[in-house]
Write a protein that holds these residues in place. Structure first.
Motif, PDB file in Angstrom:
ATOM      1  N   ARG A  76       0.840  -1.190   0.000  1.00  0.00           N
ATOM      2  CA  ARG A  76       0.000   0.000   0.000  1.00  0.00           C
ATOM      3  C   ARG A  76       0.882   1.249   0.000  1.00  0.00           C
ATOM      4  O   ARG A  76       1.700   1.447   0.898  1.00  0.00           O
ATOM      5  CB  ARG A  76      -0.906  -0.017   1.228  1.00  0.00           C
ATOM      6  CG  ARG A  76      -2.011   1.039   1.220  1.00  0.00           C
ATOM      7  CD  ARG A  76      -2.879   0.871   2.461  1.00  0.00           C
ATOM      8  NE  ARG A  76      -3.922   1.884   2.531  1.00  0.00           N
ATOM      9  CZ  ARG A  76      -5.136   1.746   2.041  1.00  0.00           C
ATOM     10  NH1 ARG A  76      -5.444   0.614   1.429  1.00  0.00           N
ATOM     11  NH2 ARG A  76      -6.027   2.703   2.143  1.00  0.00           N
ATOM     12  N   PRO A  77       0.758   2.125  -1.002  1.00  0.00           N
ATOM     13  CA  PRO A  77       1.633   3.299  -1.091  1.00  0.00           C
ATOM     14  C   PRO A  77       1.407   4.281   0.049  1.00  0.00           C
ATOM     15  O   PRO A  77       0.368   4.281   0.700  1.00  0.00           O
ATOM     16  CB  PRO A  77       1.232   3.922  -2.438  1.00  0.00           C
ATOM     17  CG  PRO A  77       0.587   2.818  -3.208  1.00  0.00           C
ATOM     18  CD  PRO A  77      -0.111   1.982  -2.175  1.00  0.00           C
ATOM     19  N   GLY A  78       2.426   5.109   0.259  1.00  0.00           N
ATOM     20  CA  GLY A  78       2.309   6.150   1.265  1.00  0.00           C
ATOM     21  C   GLY A  78       3.535   6.320   2.128  1.00  0.00           C
ATOM     22  O   GLY A  78       3.856   7.431   2.563  1.00  0.00           O
ATOM     23  N   THR A  79       4.270   5.211   2.368  1.00  0.00           N
ATOM     24  CA  THR A  79       5.425   5.292   3.266  1.00  0.00           C
ATOM     25  C   THR A  79       6.743   4.923   2.596  1.00  0.00           C
ATOM     26  O   THR A  79       7.794   4.992   3.236  1.00  0.00           O
ATOM     27  CB  THR A  79       5.225   4.369   4.479  1.00  0.00           C
ATOM     28  OG1 THR A  79       5.091   3.017   4.022  1.00  0.00           O
ATOM     29  CG2 THR A  79       3.987   4.770   5.261  1.00  0.00           C
ATOM     30  N   TYR A  80       6.711   4.515   1.337  1.00  0.00           N
ATOM     31  CA  TYR A  80       7.943   4.053   0.692  1.00  0.00           C
ATOM     32  C   TYR A  80       8.105   4.685  -0.689  1.00  0.00           C
ATOM     33  O   TYR A  80       7.167   5.238  -1.253  1.00  0.00           O
ATOM     34  CB  TYR A  80       7.941   2.525   0.557  1.00  0.00           C
ATOM     35  CG  TYR A  80       6.870   1.964  -0.354  1.00  0.00           C
ATOM     36  CD1 TYR A  80       7.082   1.844  -1.726  1.00  0.00           C
ATOM     37  CD2 TYR A  80       5.637   1.548   0.152  1.00  0.00           C
ATOM     38  CE1 TYR A  80       6.099   1.337  -2.568  1.00  0.00           C
ATOM     39  CE2 TYR A  80       4.650   1.038  -0.672  1.00  0.00           C
ATOM     40  CZ  TYR A  80       4.895   0.931  -2.031  1.00  0.00           C
ATOM     41  OH  TYR A  80       3.917   0.432  -2.861  1.00  0.00           O
ATOM     42  N   ARG A  81       9.312   4.569  -1.206  1.00  0.00           N
ATOM     43  CA  ARG A  81       9.637   5.029  -2.552  1.00  0.00           C
ATOM     44  C   ARG A  81      10.035   3.820  -3.397  1.00  0.00           C
ATOM     45  O   ARG A  81      10.785   2.958  -2.939  1.00  0.00           O
ATOM     46  CB  ARG A  81      10.812   6.009  -2.510  1.00  0.00           C
ATOM     47  CG  ARG A  81      11.248   6.579  -3.852  1.00  0.00           C
ATOM     48  CD  ARG A  81      12.560   7.354  -3.713  1.00  0.00           C
ATOM     49  NE  ARG A  81      12.490   8.277  -2.590  1.00  0.00           N
ATOM     50  CZ  ARG A  81      11.950   9.492  -2.647  1.00  0.00           C
ATOM     51  NH1 ARG A  81      11.433   9.914  -3.774  1.00  0.00           N
ATOM     52  NH2 ARG A  81      11.932  10.278  -1.585  1.00  0.00           N
ATOM     53  N   ALA A  82       9.526   3.749  -4.615  1.00  0.00           N
ATOM     54  CA  ALA A  82       9.880   2.638  -5.497  1.00  0.00           C
ATOM     55  C   ALA A  82       9.806   3.094  -6.941  1.00  0.00           C
ATOM     56  O   ALA A  82       8.987   3.944  -7.295  1.00  0.00           O
ATOM     57  CB  ALA A  82       8.938   1.448  -5.284  1.00  0.00           C
ATOM     58  N   ALA A  83      10.672   2.538  -7.762  1.00  0.00           N
ATOM     59  CA  ALA A  83      10.611   2.735  -9.207  1.00  0.00           C
ATOM     60  C   ALA A  83      10.467   1.351  -9.829  1.00  0.00           C
ATOM     61  O   ALA A  83      11.292   0.466  -9.602  1.00  0.00           O
ATOM     62  CB  ALA A  83      11.858   3.431  -9.724  1.00  0.00           C
ATOM     63  N   ILE A  84       9.392   1.160 -10.585  1.00  0.00           N
ATOM     64  CA  ILE A  84       9.035  -0.154 -11.118  1.00  0.00           C
ATOM     65  C   ILE A  84       9.016  -0.085 -12.639  1.00  0.00           C
ATOM     66  O   ILE A  84       8.268   0.708 -13.221  1.00  0.00           O
ATOM     67  CB  ILE A  84       7.640  -0.587 -10.620  1.00  0.00           C
ATOM     68  CG1 ILE A  84       7.519  -0.400  -9.104  1.00  0.00           C
ATOM     69  CG2 ILE A  84       7.344  -2.026 -11.023  1.00  0.00           C
ATOM     70  CD1 ILE A  84       6.083  -0.303  -8.625  1.00  0.00           C
ATOM     71  N   SER A  85       9.840  -0.880 -13.290  1.00  0.00           N
ATOM     72  CA  SER A  85       9.797  -1.013 -14.745  1.00  0.00           C
ATOM     73  C   SER A  85       9.067  -2.301 -15.102  1.00  0.00           C
ATOM     74  O   SER A  85       9.249  -3.325 -14.435  1.00  0.00           O
ATOM     75  CB  SER A  85      11.205  -1.044 -15.340  1.00  0.00           C
ATOM     76  OG  SER A  85      11.742   0.255 -15.434  1.00  0.00           O
ATOM     77  N   PHE A  86       8.241  -2.237 -16.137  1.00  0.00           N
ATOM     78  CA  PHE A  86       7.514  -3.437 -16.534  1.00  0.00           C
ATOM     79  C   PHE A  86       7.234  -3.417 -18.030  1.00  0.00           C
ATOM     80  O   PHE A  86       7.186  -2.370 -18.664  1.00  0.00           O
ATOM     81  CB  PHE A  86       6.218  -3.595 -15.723  1.00  0.00           C
ATOM     82  CG  PHE A  86       5.341  -2.379 -15.691  1.00  0.00           C
ATOM     83  CD1 PHE A  86       4.297  -2.220 -16.578  1.00  0.00           C
ATOM     84  CD2 PHE A  86       5.570  -1.372 -14.765  1.00  0.00           C
ATOM     85  CE1 PHE A  86       3.482  -1.103 -16.549  1.00  0.00           C
ATOM     86  CE2 PHE A  86       4.762  -0.242 -14.720  1.00  0.00           C
ATOM     87  CZ  PHE A  86       3.720  -0.110 -15.616  1.00  0.00           C
TER      88      PHE A  86
END
Length: 217
Positions: free
Chosen positions: A138-148
């Motif tokens: 669930r977003p809100g507390t972390y950073r992520a970069a996702i390639s797909f």
């Protein structure tokens, strides 16, 4: 949706200063070298890199100095969403500014056709829903970069997490959630792959608003 260079877990934390030795070369490969040197996640519309060549960057520099030198004269600028997240967009009247993530997203989307913008919005909605559905992602507390990558049926065929959120179990859960995403239709023929989505924490301007009751699993 952007191209974004891969950042390994070992270099995921941005450096205050680093030694750069990036010769002049096609812009896409220069940006990839910059990412690997600094640990900064840098994303951009793949079409912007076509036909552009970077300036050489050599010496002990901080990441902001280095990206300015690399892009000098290219007609592009680096907009920081945070100290470790950058989006490259066409240069506005001002030379270098820090903007909100929503403003940067609008600038990047303005480079797409209406068909591409519709598909980008569809992918973002489907991926947001997948992340909201699980407590761990669930977003809100972390950073992520996702390639797909998207196949002809519209389903995700391959996922690559660029760097780490700092929690290996969450990293695995994000990748698994992304693999279940389907747009329900093939990407427009002119869109380059992979697609990349950057998820920001609320503290850095993240705006994903999960519906109440989701994220229960």
């Amino acid at each position: 949706m952007f191209w974004a260079c891969a950042v390994s877990a070992q270099t995921a934390q941005p450096a205050s200063q680093a030694w750069f030795d990036i010769p002049s070369q096609p812009l896409a490969s220069a940006l990839d070298a910059y990412c690997k040197t600094t640990g900064v996640v840098i994303a951009y519309n793949g079409n912007l890199a076509v036909g552009r060549v970077s300036n050489p960057v050599r010496g002990q520099l901080d990441p902001q100095q280095a990206i300015l030198l690399l892009l000098k004269g290219s007609g592009l600028v680096a907009d920081y969403t945070a100290s470790d997240a950058v989006v490259v967009v066409p240069a506005p009247d001002e030379a270098f500014v820090t903007r909100s993530p929503s403003a940067i997203a609008q600038a990047a989307l303005s480079q797409q056709s209406a068909i591409e913008r519709r598909y980008s919005a569809l992918l973002q909605e489907r991926l947001n829903n997948a992340l909201c559905a699980e407590r761990a992602t669930r977003p809100g507390t972390y950073r992520a970069a996702i390639s797909f990558w998207i196949g002809p049926s519209g389903s995700v065929t391959r996922v690559k997490l660029l760097g780490t959120t700092g929690d290996p179990q969450r990293d695995t859960a994000i990748a698994e959630a992304a693999r279940r995403v389907s747009a329900g239709e093939a990407p427009p023929a002119q869109m380059t792959q992979p697609f990349t989505m950057v998820v920001l924490p609320q503290a850095s301007g993240g705006t994903v608003d999960c519906p109440p009751g989701e994220g229960g699993r």
